[in-house]
Structure formats: C-alpha cells, structure tokens
Design a protein around this motif. Structure first.
Motif, PDB file in Angstrom:
ATOM      1  N   GLU A  78       0.829  -1.211   0.000  1.00  0.00           N
ATOM      2  CA  GLU A  78       0.000   0.000   0.000  1.00  0.00           C
ATOM      3  C   GLU A  78       0.862   1.260   0.000  1.00  0.00           C
ATOM      4  O   GLU A  78       0.575   2.220  -0.735  1.00  0.00           O
ATOM      5  CB  GLU A  78      -0.926   0.010   1.215  1.00  0.00           C
ATOM      6  CG  GLU A  78      -1.833   1.224   1.283  1.00  0.00           C
ATOM      7  CD  GLU A  78      -2.747   1.208   2.504  1.00  0.00           C
ATOM      8  OE1 GLU A  78      -3.532   2.166   2.657  1.00  0.00           O
ATOM      9  OE2 GLU A  78      -2.675   0.247   3.292  1.00  0.00           O
ATOM     10  N   ALA A  79       1.906   1.262   0.808  1.00  0.00           N
ATOM     11  CA  ALA A  79       2.774   2.439   0.879  1.00  0.00           C
ATOM     12  C   ALA A  79       3.497   2.663  -0.444  1.00  0.00           C
ATOM     13  O   ALA A  79       3.650   3.810  -0.893  1.00  0.00           O
ATOM     14  CB  ALA A  79       3.782   2.286   2.010  1.00  0.00           C
ATOM     15  N   TYR A  80       3.939   1.576  -1.074  1.00  0.00           N
ATOM     16  CA  TYR A  80       4.604   1.742  -2.368  1.00  0.00           C
ATOM     17  C   TYR A  80       3.623   2.277  -3.401  1.00  0.00           C
ATOM     18  O   TYR A  80       3.960   3.163  -4.206  1.00  0.00           O
ATOM     19  CB  TYR A  80       5.213   0.438  -2.885  1.00  0.00           C
ATOM     20  CG  TYR A  80       5.676   0.637  -4.304  1.00  0.00           C
ATOM     21  CD1 TYR A  80       6.821   1.372  -4.570  1.00  0.00           C
ATOM     22  CD2 TYR A  80       4.886   0.199  -5.376  1.00  0.00           C
ATOM     23  CE1 TYR A  80       7.196   1.637  -5.884  1.00  0.00           C
ATOM     24  CE2 TYR A  80       5.260   0.464  -6.682  1.00  0.00           C
ATOM     25  CZ  TYR A  80       6.417   1.182  -6.925  1.00  0.00           C
ATOM     26  OH  TYR A  80       6.774   1.474  -8.215  1.00  0.00           O
ATOM     27  N   ALA A  81       2.396   1.750  -3.418  1.00  0.00           N
ATOM     28  CA  ALA A  81       1.399   2.198  -4.391  1.00  0.00           C
ATOM     29  C   ALA A  81       1.147   3.693  -4.241  1.00  0.00           C
ATOM     30  O   ALA A  81       1.060   4.419  -5.244  1.00  0.00           O
ATOM     31  CB  ALA A  81       0.104   1.415  -4.212  1.00  0.00           C
ATOM     32  N   GLN A  82       1.045   4.173  -3.008  1.00  0.00           N
ATOM     33  CA  GLN A  82       0.834   5.603  -2.779  1.00  0.00           C
ATOM     34  C   GLN A  82       2.026   6.416  -3.279  1.00  0.00           C
ATOM     35  O   GLN A  82       1.859   7.472  -3.908  1.00  0.00           O
ATOM     36  CB  GLN A  82       0.596   5.865  -1.295  1.00  0.00           C
ATOM     37  CG  GLN A  82      -0.731   5.325  -0.787  1.00  0.00           C
ATOM     38  CD  GLN A  82      -0.913   5.526   0.706  1.00  0.00           C
ATOM     39  OE1 GLN A  82       0.010   5.942   1.416  1.00  0.00           O
ATOM     40  NE2 GLN A  82      -2.106   5.242   1.200  1.00  0.00           N
ATOM     41  N   LEU A  83       3.243   5.923  -3.012  1.00  0.00           N
ATOM     42  CA  LEU A  83       4.449   6.610  -3.462  1.00  0.00           C
ATOM     43  C   LEU A  83       4.497   6.680  -4.983  1.00  0.00           C
ATOM     44  O   LEU A  83       4.728   7.746  -5.564  1.00  0.00           O
ATOM     45  CB  LEU A  83       5.682   5.876  -2.931  1.00  0.00           C
ATOM     46  CG  LEU A  83       7.044   6.371  -3.430  1.00  0.00           C
ATOM     47  CD1 LEU A  83       7.335   7.771  -2.895  1.00  0.00           C
ATOM     48  CD2 LEU A  83       8.142   5.392  -2.996  1.00  0.00           C
ATOM     49  N   ALA A  84       4.279   5.543  -5.644  1.00  0.00           N
ATOM     50  CA  ALA A  84       4.380   5.476  -7.099  1.00  0.00           C
ATOM     51  C   ALA A  84       3.301   6.311  -7.777  1.00  0.00           C
ATOM     52  O   ALA A  84       3.580   7.048  -8.735  1.00  0.00           O
ATOM     53  CB  ALA A  84       4.287   4.020  -7.562  1.00  0.00           C
TER      54      ALA A  84
END
Length: 223
Positions: A78-84
């Motif tokens: 989830e955190a990576y998706a938000q970052l990307a």
C-alpha cells in the motif's frame, strides 16, 4: 492484443523513459527514497557504482533489482502504491518531464484508430499514474512488476532488455506488424522484432549502435 493473422493495420509500440518522458522515472523515484535516508543511500552507493560501470543489459538489470530492494526496503504494498501513484501524477504534468511532441504523436495515432502499446521497464503503477496524468492514450501497458516481500518491495518481473521483448511476445503483441519507438540500445531485442523502428530522444552513440547492429531506423521528433 490481436494475433498475427488479425493484426491491425496500424500498431505502435512505445518505450516510456526517454521517449515519452525526458528521463528515467523509476530511477528518479528510487533516488528520492535513497536521498531521504543516509543509511539507505550509503548501502546503495556500491550498487549504483556497479550499475554505472555495467556494460551489458543483463548486468544493469541485476544491479537495478538490487538497488530497488535497498531503496524500497520496509515499504508495504500500500505504501509503495501511494508513493508510485503520487510521483507519477506529479511528473506527468511537469513540462520538464514530458516530451509533448511524442504525446501529441501518440494522441494523433490513437485518434486515427491505431492501437498503442506502451512497453517499459518502469514499474506498472508508476507508469499508469504518469500516463494518466500526461494524457497519453494506450490500449495496453507492458510494464515491470513489483510485489511485497518480508523486507519490502522487490521486482518479480523486470521487463528490461530481452525480457521486454519476451513479455510482448507472451502478450501476443504482433511486433512484426508494429512500429517501435525507443531511445535505448537496451531495447535492441524488441527492435529486432519490429516492422519499423523510430528513435526518439536517442543519443548519437545509441544511433550508431543500432546502425552497427544492421537495423534501419527513422528519427522521430526530438530523435
């Protein structure tokens, strides 16, 4: 996609980084993560040096995967998706990042009824967000895939070099009927499959490399 027997009259396959954008989007995302932590940056420095010194696409891909693991250590899915998605949305509307001549070319082709495939080593969620923000239409996105691991995010499919070409074949993209636009010699395996080759944003050394490989090409806008 269509099979070779059902190939559309017009099919255009585009690399993303250096062709639609002016620089490497996933590298920029990773550098932002590394610079935010001295420890992460220190751990990545030897890998970055190895990546820069690499002379083969396979070696550069291997180093890129190791750098990615360091940069994205500790991130959840989830955190990576938000970052990307956030990074893609920002750079997709930044004139310094986007080659508008290429975007206009793609829009005109798509409006004429052609099919557009984006084939990139950049991670899928980042590519989707950037293309949406930049207003780039496409029928298919063939991008690299990341997945969560116990220590963070890592590649499960890095679609660079030969792997990009293989992925397009697996997705039944009829490359023998396609025009392929790239800026990078890493895309030689895909270029060899294409009916026509266009270089956009390429360096003189890249153009020389393609010529030395016996591949004819045209220069697109900002070729």
């Amino acid at each position: 996609m269509h099979s070779d027997a059902e190939a559309p009259s017009e099919l255009y396959v585009y690399d993303l980084d250096g062709v639609i954008t002016t620089r490497d989007t996933f590298v920029a995302l990773l550098l932002g993560r590394l610079r935010a932590s001295r420890l992460r940056y220190a751990r990545a420095l030897p890998l970055i040096a190895g990546w820069a010194a690499s002379r083969t696409t396979a070696s550069r891909s291997a180093f890129a995967q190791r750098i990615t693991r360091v940069a994205l250590r500790g991130l959840s899915e989830e955190a990576y998706a938000q970052l990307a998605q956030g990074f893609g949305a920002r750079v997709g509307v930044d004139p310094a990042w986007i080659r508008q001549s290429t975007v206009q070319r793609i829009r005109a082709q798509h409006e004429s009824g052609a099919q557009i495939v984006i084939a990139t080593a950049t991670e899928q969620r980042l590519a989707e967000s950037l293309l949406r923000a930049a207003g780039v239409p496409y029928d298919m996105l063939c991008a690299s895939l990341l997945a969560a691991a116990p220590d963070g995010m890592r590649f499960v499919d890095h679609r660079m070099g030969q792997r990009k070409a293989d992925a397009l074949i697996e997705h039944a993209v009829p490359m023998a009927a396609a025009e392929f636009a790239t800026d990078s010699a890493a895309d030689l395996p895909t270029a060899r499959l294409a009916k026509r080759l266009v270089l956009i944003g390429s360096s003189p050394s890249t153009r020389e490399r393609f010529a030395n490989e016996g591949l004819s090409f045209e220069l697109g806008p900002e070729g």
